[in-house]
Scaffold this motif. Sequence first.
Motif, PDB file in Angstrom:
ATOM      1  N   VAL A   1      35.972  33.555  46.707  1.00 24.51           N
ATOM      2  CA  VAL A   1      35.491  34.829  46.496  1.00 24.51           C
ATOM      3  C   VAL A   1      36.391  35.685  47.143  1.00 24.51           C
TER       4      VAL A   1
ATOM      5  N   CYS B   1      36.113  39.568  48.492  1.00 25.53           N
ATOM      6  CA  CYS B   1      35.015  40.797  48.753  1.00 25.53           C
ATOM      7  C   CYS B   1      35.457  41.354  50.110  1.00 25.53           C
TER       8      CYS B   1
ATOM      9  N   ARG C   1      28.375  38.154  46.155  1.00 25.04           N
ATOM     10  CA  ARG C   1      28.915  36.990  45.273  1.00 25.04           C
ATOM     11  C   ARG C   1      28.970  35.805  46.228  1.00 25.04           C
ATOM     12  N   ILE C   2      28.871  35.781  47.451  1.00 31.53           N
ATOM     13  CA  ILE C   2      28.837  34.788  48.607  1.00 31.53           C
ATOM     14  C   ILE C   2      27.495  34.321  48.220  1.00 31.53           C
TER      15      ILE C   2
ATOM     16  N   LEU D   1      27.011  32.367  44.952  1.00 24.99           N
ATOM     17  CA  LEU D   1      27.622  31.051  44.810  1.00 24.99           C
ATOM     18  C   LEU D   1      27.051  29.963  45.722  1.00 24.99           C
TER      19      LEU D   1
ATOM     20  N   VAL E   1      36.517  32.379  51.239  1.00 22.25           N
ATOM     21  CA  VAL E   1      36.245  33.923  51.132  1.00 22.25           C
ATOM     22  C   VAL E   1      37.175  34.497  51.641  1.00 22.25           C
TER      23      VAL E   1
ATOM     24  N   GLY F   1      32.632  42.289  44.308  1.00 23.18           N
ATOM     25  CA  GLY F   1      33.490  41.085  44.677  1.00 23.18           C
ATOM     26  C   GLY F   1      33.868  40.224  43.121  1.00 23.18           C
TER      27      GLY F   1
ATOM     28  N   VAL G   1      34.923  36.387  41.514  1.00 23.89           N
ATOM     29  CA  VAL G   1      34.697  34.857  41.910  1.00 23.89           C
ATOM     30  C   VAL G   1      35.931  34.239  41.197  1.00 23.89           C
TER      31      VAL G   1
END
Length: 166
Positions: free
Chosen positions: A38, A40, A46-47, A50, A62, A124, A126
Amino acid sequence: MTWTTPDLCDRFPEVAVAEPLFRHFGGRTTFSGPIATVRCVEDNSRIRELASTPGDGRVLVVDGQGSLRHALFGDQIGAQAVANGWAGVLIHGCVRDVEILAGLPLGVLALAACPRRTERRDLGDVDVPVNFAGVAFVPGHWLYADANGVVVAAAPLSLEVVGMEH
């Protein structure tokens, strides 16, 4: 016999070694798995998404652009990651709820702790290659982490061949 990152570096000199920027915050200091990514900045939307999907032993990497102003990961997302089978997370940014993260059976590496949460703006990217700590983290490559550091390989290392177990 279990693997260590020094042993991996000795046996597989082609691995990439991340600069030693990260602190352990999770209940596991040794973890490995295929990389998911990810990218961001101060937004963990987005974290969170996921972490709520099957991790299948993967490691979430990340790229938070090294921001120390907001935590991208805390106890709630950590609990989701554990429940969904993620092996660990490596965050180029901050975490929070460190006392709770320390009790989770999850590898958690980050730059620092920060009590401030992110603003969720649904931003973000992915599964894109990300670069930090002198290493390219590519989705599908493998990350190995322990108390000595973080190494990345383009494919899973044949640990059985060298007398190590995964």
